[in-house]
Motif scaffolding. Structure first.
Motif, PDB file in Angstrom:
ATOM      1  N   MET A   1       0.764  -1.167   0.101  1.00 44.26           N
ATOM      2  CA  MET A   1      -0.018   0.066   0.030  1.00 44.26           C
ATOM      3  C   MET A   1       0.799   1.205  -0.098  1.00 44.26           C
ATOM      4  O   MET A   1       0.526   2.207  -0.763  1.00 44.26           O
ATOM      5  N   GLU A   2       1.974   1.282   0.712  1.00 40.96           N
ATOM      6  CA  GLU A   2       3.038   2.432   0.674  1.00 40.96           C
ATOM      7  C   GLU A   2       3.685   2.559  -0.508  1.00 40.96           C
ATOM      8  O   GLU A   2       3.760   3.650  -0.980  1.00 40.96           O
ATOM      9  N   MET A   3       4.082   1.384  -1.321  1.00 34.99           N
ATOM     10  CA  MET A   3       4.668   1.575  -2.144  1.00 34.99           C
ATOM     11  C   MET A   3       3.692   1.997  -3.516  1.00 34.99           C
ATOM     12  O   MET A   3       4.423   2.981  -4.262  1.00 34.99           O
ATOM     13  N   ALA A   4       2.505   1.774  -3.337  1.00 39.45           N
ATOM     14  CA  ALA A   4       1.500   2.301  -4.428  1.00 39.45           C
ATOM     15  C   ALA A   4       1.446   3.935  -4.354  1.00 39.45           C
ATOM     16  O   ALA A   4       1.405   4.537  -5.101  1.00 39.45           O
ATOM     17  N   PHE A   5       1.556   4.114  -2.828  1.00 39.80           N
ATOM     18  CA  PHE A   5       1.424   5.612  -2.798  1.00 39.80           C
ATOM     19  C   PHE A   5       2.653   6.426  -3.149  1.00 39.80           C
ATOM     20  O   PHE A   5       2.864   7.439  -3.835  1.00 39.80           O
ATOM     21  N   ASN A   6       4.075   5.862  -2.759  1.00 40.75           N
ATOM     22  CA  ASN A   6       5.242   6.260  -3.068  1.00 40.75           C
ATOM     23  C   ASN A   6       5.290   6.322  -4.646  1.00 40.75           C
ATOM     24  O   ASN A   6       6.232   7.253  -5.218  1.00 40.75           O
TER      25      ASN A   6
END
Length: 230
Positions: A1-6
């Motif tokens: 989820m964090e990777m998608a945001f980043n």
């Protein structure tokens, strides 16, 4: 989820199971933070509907997340059989694993005290000649599973077994290896019983191709799907 945001994604769409009911859990809390930063998030409600209301997977539990449940199709293509002029769609058991293609045979409903029984006890076969015929039983799994019900029918010499579902739609049955077992809708089971009472010599004729059918639970939430109140 964090990777998608980043990585600059605008939408996160995930199908993660495991009902929890707590929006303070890590993925639910993270989802809220990402939504607050402009992302849109949709998560599967989950497959824990039999545990009751609120058992929704974490990612869809936040105040601003979208939780998506499963609904049964309005129409479905299934194999079927005909009994007493009634065309009945069915699901075969995973243990049998193929289209049922038995010869035309009569059914023997396991009726005890005027009511269709679950076929979980040998006593339900007392006084009934099921050898080379198709047992018809209630698909109640509170006392025995489909494997036990199939085994008992096979041990008594039946050629196969038809199991009437308790609620809307059909059940997904395990059964046993090599023994024909079919699940049918409750509404169709009631029609079969009426046809049997009118003429016990009716036989089951199995169809060799799929047909288009409306399911009793069509358009409603799937029985396995998690759900919550609006």
């Amino acid at each position: 989820m964090e990777m998608a945001f980043n990585d600059g994604m605008d939408i996160i769409n995930m199908s993660l199971g495991g009902g929890s009911s707590f929006k303070e859990n890590p993925t639910a809390a993270l989802a809220e933070k990402l939504i607050a930063r402009g992302m849109a998030l949709a998560g599967a409600a989950g497959n824990d509907g039999t545990d009751g209301v609120w058992m929704v997977s974490d990612t869809g539990l936040g105040d601003h997340a979208t939780s998506v449940a499963s609904f049964d199709n309005l129409f479905i293509y299934l194999y079927s059989f005909t009994y007493g002029g009634v065309k009945v769609p069915y699901n075969w058991s995973s243990g049998y694993g193929k289209v049922i293609n038995l010869p035309a045979l009569p059914i023997v409903p396991l009726i005890v005290n005027g009511t269709l029984s679950d076929g979980c006890d040998q006593s339900t076969y007392a006084g009934k000649d099921v050898k080379g015929k198709i047992v018809f039983a209630l698909g109640d799994i509170t006392r025995c599973k489909s494997g036990g019900r199939s085994s008992l029918a096979s041990q008594n010499g039946a050629a196969g077994i038809i199991s009437q579902a308790m609620g809307g739609g059909m059940d997904n049955l395990a059964g046993i290896d090599g023994f024909p077992m079919a699940s049918i809708q409750k509404v169709d089971g009631d029609k079969m019983l009426a046809a049997w009472k009118a003429n016990a010599k009716n036989t089951v004729t199995w169809e060799g191709k799929e047909g288009r059918f409306s399911i009793d639970n069509a358009g409603a939430p799937s029985d396995f799907s998690s759900f919550g109140l609006d």
